[in-house]
Scaffold this active site. Structure first.
Site, PDB file in Angstrom:
ATOM      1  N   ASP A   1      31.850  47.272  50.811  1.00 24.59           N
ATOM      2  CA  ASP A   1      32.037  46.698  49.256  1.00 24.59           C
ATOM      3  C   ASP A   1      32.184  48.086  48.463  1.00 24.59           C
ATOM      4  OD1 ASP A   1      31.696  44.039  49.804  1.00 24.59           O
ATOM      5  OD2 ASP A   1      29.650  44.188  49.923  1.00 24.59           O
TER       6      ASP A   1
ATOM      7  N   PHE B   1      39.811  48.630  59.831  1.00 25.69           N
ATOM      8  CA  PHE B   1      39.929  47.936  61.064  1.00 25.69           C
ATOM      9  C   PHE B   1      38.425  48.140  61.846  1.00 25.69           C
ATOM     10  CE2 PHE B   1      41.367  47.541  65.303  1.00 25.69           C
ATOM     11  CZ  PHE B   1      42.312  46.530  65.271  1.00 25.69           C
TER      12      PHE B   1
ATOM     13  N   HIS C   1      34.840  39.300  50.738  1.00 22.39           N
ATOM     14  CA  HIS C   1      33.820  39.299  50.274  1.00 22.39           C
ATOM     15  C   HIS C   1      33.625  39.491  48.596  1.00 22.39           C
ATOM     16  CE1 HIS C   1      29.405  38.789  49.129  1.00 22.39           C
ATOM     17  NE2 HIS C   1      29.000  40.290  49.054  1.00 22.39           N
TER      18      HIS C   1
ATOM     19  N   SER D   1      34.234  45.713  61.637  1.00 22.44           N
ATOM     20  CA  SER D   1      33.975  44.328  62.220  1.00 22.44           C
ATOM     21  C   SER D   1      34.881  43.250  61.585  1.00 22.44           C
ATOM     22  CB  SER D   1      32.541  44.147  61.516  1.00 22.44           C
ATOM     23  OG  SER D   1      32.184  42.807  62.077  1.00 22.44           O
ATOM     24  N   GLN D   2      35.051  43.084  60.349  1.00 22.55           N
ATOM     25  CA  GLN D   2      36.060  42.129  59.757  1.00 22.55           C
ATOM     26  C   GLN D   2      37.452  42.561  59.622  1.00 22.55           C
ATOM     27  OE1 GLN D   2      35.416  39.036  58.651  1.00 22.55           O
ATOM     28  NE2 GLN D   2      33.147  38.898  58.822  1.00 22.55           N
TER      29      GLN D   2
ATOM     30  N   SER E   1      39.326  54.763  63.912  1.00 25.31           N
ATOM     31  CA  SER E   1      39.863  53.396  64.551  1.00 25.31           C
ATOM     32  C   SER E   1      41.328  53.521  64.517  1.00 25.31           C
ATOM     33  CB  SER E   1      39.521  52.433  63.280  1.00 25.31           C
ATOM     34  OG  SER E   1      38.051  52.002  63.212  1.00 25.31           O
TER      35      SER E   1
ATOM     36  N   GLU F   1       5.601  35.791  70.857  1.00 31.65           N
ATOM     37  CA  GLU F   1       5.571  34.731  69.880  1.00 31.65           C
ATOM     38  C   GLU F   1       5.980  34.746  68.530  1.00 31.65           C
ATOM     39  OE1 GLU F   1       3.738  31.938  70.290  1.00 31.65           O
ATOM     40  OE2 GLU F   1       3.340  32.692  72.499  1.00 31.65           O
TER      41      GLU F   1
END
Length: 342
Positions: A84, A26, A109, A28-29, A54, A228
């Site tokens: 992974d 549970f 993935h 991010s994805q 989580s 910059e």
């Protein structure tokens, strides 16, 4: 070869209506897939280890939380949304012993399947649904009635309906609102890793840092170098995102355009492209995967050292001071984190 873009009209969400969907993880994805599918009318349960932080977050959203083993027993589709190199251990200990014929394994993935860290039995379907964006964005775009593009693939298609299930899943998380492309686990894995290493993350951060160091080492103020080489990067990327490279060039000065087309190729030259080809070769032949697996097994000491070195770089210290001049940036980031669980 041109890919066909699949949209809402191409996907049948009813395929998932009669199935119990189990999302392992549970983060991010995981939270994005679970909540989007739940809000699309699906029956979603969450698999987490008993000590997971989580658990309370998932329960706060009204989701049923079980152990990973229990989820595999109950769910028709088991979607692995954990890091992974955590997947192989979870798969061996908690998923495979409870995996019965006819179930569907899903991944965000292709890494563990492509490099054969997980070898599913032939009696199950194996699918990929990979949004092309972080989970927090997948959730936020869905809530706003939009979506994040995604890739789908079927690695094993025992039922003959694996592709349809993957496409329905993509619709359930909002991706067919903007476009889904069919691919393979191999193509998704290798292009994703190459993009991260050579352009999006490794290439970009190295280019930014090299530019900053070149200016500072030549006697220019760090604040000037930051503006910059970092601050304006977002402005340029936003223009490219909105209207392509040519659209960006339309919006910049004649002098900037001339510097772009005449000097840029001298920096990103054939030598850089050769390095990129070597990066891709190491992804294709498994060298990168092997090195990363060994790094994790050895305790990730070099990984942590390199991250710490980056965090201590002068560019981060100067950047923090400059970003403090824009208080809405801090607020925006906090809102983005909160939105992941709202």
């Amino acid at each position: 070869m041109t890919k066909t873009v699949l949209l809402d009209k191409d996907a049948d969400l009813s395929i998932l209506k009669t199935k119990t969907i189990g999302v392992i993880g549970f983060g991010s994805q995981g939270h994005a897939h679970a909540l989007n599918l739940r809000d699309s009318g699906m029956n979603v349960i969450i698999g987490l280890h008993p000590q997971s932080k989580s658990i309370d977050i998932a329960k706060k959203h009204g989701l049923e939380v079980l152990t990973n083993s229990e989820v595999v027993k109950r769910a028709d589709i088991i979607f692995l949304a954990t890091p992974d190199l955590v997947i192989p251990e979870i798969y061996a200990d908690q998923i495979l012993p409870n995996l019965t014929p006819g179930k569907i394994l899903g991944f965000a993935h292709g890494f563990v399947i492509h490099y054969k860290l997980v070898v599913p039995p032939p009696e199950v379907d194996v699918i990929l649904v990979a949004p092309k964006g972080p989970g927090h964005l997948v959730r936020r775009e869905y809530i706003q009635g939009r979506g994040v593009p995604a890739l789908i693939a079927a690695y094993q298609n025992r039922s003959g309906k694996a592709r349809d299930v993957a496409l329905a899943w993509a619709k359930g998380i909002g991706s067919t609102r903007v476009g889904v492309i069919e691919t393979t686990f191999k193509e998704e894995t290798e292009t994703d890793l190459f993009g991260e290493q050579a352009v999006l993350c490794g290439g970009l951060t190295s280019l930014i840092t090299a530019g900053f160091e070149t200016l500072v080492n030549s006697g220019y103020a760090p604040e000037m170098a930051y503006f910059e080489c970092v601050h304006e990067m977002k402005l340029i990327v936003d223009l490219i995102y909105e209207s392509g490279i040519s659209g960006m060039r339309f919006s910049i000065s004649e002098t900037a355009k001339w510097g772009d087309v005449s000097v840029g190729p001298k920096v990103i030259d054939e030598h850089v492209k050769e390095n990129m080809r070597k990066v891709l070769e190491n992804i294709q032949n498994g060298t990168f995967a092997k090195e990363w697996i060994e790094e994790v097994k050895s305790g990730k000491q070099r990984y942590r050292k390199l991250l710490a070195q980056g965090a201590e770089h002068q560019i981060e210290k100067v950047g923090a001071e400059i970003r403090a001049l824009f208080p809405w940036l801090k607020q925006k980031n906090l809102q983005g984190v909160q939105a992941a669980y709202d």
